[in-house]
Design a protein around this motif. Structure first.
Motif, short mmCIF file in Angstrom:
data_model
loop_
_atom_site.label_atom_id
_atom_site.label_comp_id
_atom_site.label_asym_id
_atom_site.label_seq_id
_atom_site.Cartn_x
_atom_site.Cartn_y
_atom_site.Cartn_z
N GLU A 91 50.87 125.23 -75.11
CA GLU A 91 51.73 124.85 -76.22
C GLU A 91 50.96 124.82 -77.54
OE1 GLU A 91 54.88 122.04 -73.71
OE2 GLU A 91 53.05 121.17 -74.57
N ASN A 92 49.70 124.37 -77.50
CA ASN A 92 48.86 124.40 -78.69
C ASN A 92 48.67 125.82 -79.19
OD1 ASN A 92 47.31 121.93 -79.90
ND2 ASN A 92 47.51 121.46 -77.72
N GLU A 112 49.75 133.01 -73.05
CA GLU A 112 49.06 133.25 -71.79
C GLU A 112 48.17 134.49 -71.88
OE1 GLU A 112 52.18 133.30 -68.91
OE2 GLU A 112 52.25 131.10 -68.76
N ARG A 113 48.63 135.48 -72.62
CA ARG A 113 47.82 136.70 -72.80
C ARG A 113 46.50 136.38 -73.49
NH1 ARG A 113 46.65 139.72 -77.01
NH2 ARG A 113 48.06 138.54 -78.34
N ILE A 114 46.57 135.61 -74.58
CA ILE A 114 45.35 135.34 -75.32
C ILE A 114 44.47 134.33 -74.60
CG2 ILE A 114 46.15 133.44 -76.80
CD1 ILE A 114 44.21 136.55 -77.95
N LEU A 115 45.07 133.40 -73.84
CA LEU A 115 44.26 132.46 -73.07
C LEU A 115 43.46 133.19 -71.99
CD1 LEU A 115 46.71 129.43 -72.70
CD2 LEU A 115 44.47 129.41 -73.83
N ALA A 124 46.02 126.60 -68.82
CA ALA A 124 47.20 126.63 -69.68
C ALA A 124 48.01 125.34 -69.62
CB ALA A 124 48.09 127.81 -69.31
N ARG A 125 48.09 124.70 -68.45
CA ARG A 125 48.92 123.51 -68.30
C ARG A 125 48.17 122.21 -68.54
NH1 ARG A 125 52.63 124.81 -62.92
NH2 ARG A 125 53.55 126.77 -63.68
N GLN A 130 41.50 116.95 -71.64
CA GLN A 130 41.01 117.18 -70.29
C GLN A 130 39.94 118.28 -70.23
OE1 GLN A 130 45.11 117.87 -68.75
NE2 GLN A 130 44.60 116.27 -67.24
N LEU A 131 39.60 118.85 -71.38
CA LEU A 131 38.68 119.99 -71.43
C LEU A 131 37.35 119.60 -72.06
CD1 LEU A 131 41.13 122.73 -72.79
CD2 LEU A 131 40.72 122.07 -70.41
#
Length: 254
Positions: A91-92, A112-115, A124-125, A130-131
């Motif tokens: 979402e970010n 999702e493509r760029i991640l 992604a979720r 949390q990172l």
């Protein structure tokens, strides 16, 4: 792509930038180096249209900058504060696409493509808190890239990361630049980093009234890698040239 013509900026009687003139061609990765407090971040914010120029002009794609230009993205050093903790990573990253009128499914697909491209497909979720720091900065880079900017501004984006993570993200930046061909202005205080990632290095003098001390083409062979490139005699010579400029500038005000 980008032209600075006699750019100056001040805060009251305090001069920050003085008579900065640069032309950055389309597709170049320009590194800006200088000591803390010399106005590097102010320069970047003025290019982005977040601060007005007091004298001179900033032109992007032949258009004078009077606000934030289209197809421009900024990556800040303080990545933790630039991400929304209540949004997921996906979402970010997808957030800027709302301004372009994309539907929810299309925004999700682009995010999702760029991640995947920045090595975060499995995150992604998750939420930013949390990172790790390096992963959060990858999220910030992904959010900047998702709109396919023609001009990418990066303000010491790797300065607070550990050495290994920093090298990984330097190589990610080179891969993105090689693939996308965007014009990039990359601010750093790290001399080695500027020579390793840059097509060109500009050294600013210490403040007040920072000016350009050195404008140096790099011209190292590619593809670059952390071990081989940094061991080249050309790399060592360029690093020394930039280092001498930084030290000579410091000597001017000592």
């Amino acid at each position: 792509m980008l032209t600075l013509d006699s750019l100056s900026r001040h805060y009251g009687d305090h001069s920050v930038l003085r008579d900065i003139s640069l032309t950055v061609p389309d597709g170049q990765l320009l590194c800006v180096v200088g000591p803390s407090g010399c106005g590097k971040s102010t320069l970047l914010r003025t290019i982005a249209g977040l601060l007005p120029a007091h004298e001179g002009t900033v032109t992007v794609d032949d258009t004078p900058v009077s606000g934030v230009p289209d197809r421009l993205a900024v990556v800040f050093q303080d990545y933790g504060r630039s991400l929304f903790p209540w949004l997921t990573v996906r979402e970010n990253v997808a957030l800027p696409l709302r301004r372009r009128g994309l539907g929810r499914a299309e925004r999700r697909g682009e995010a999702e493509r760029i991640l995947e491209r920045v090595g975060l497909a499995g995150a992604a979720r998750r939420h930013p808190w949390q990172l790790s720091g390096g992963m959060q900065q990858r999220v910030a880079i992904a959010r900047a890239l998702v709109c396919r900017p023609s001009l990418l501004l990066m303000d010491e984006p790797f300065g607070s990361l550990d050495a290994q993570t920093r090298e990984d993200l330097e190589d990610l930046l080179l891969e993105v630049h090689r693939t996308d061909g965007a014009t990039i202005v990359f601010v750093t205080h790290d001399i080695d980093e500027s020579v390793y990632v840059g097509d060109r290095v500009v050294v600013l003098s210490p403040g007040p009234g920072s000016r350009v001390l050195l404008d140096l083409p790099v011209g190292l062979p590619g593809p670059r890698d952390q071990i081989g490139t940094r061991g080249l005699p050309e790399f060592v010579a360029l690093r020394a040239q930039v280092g001498r400029a930084v030290r000579s500038g410091a000597g001017e005000v000592s």
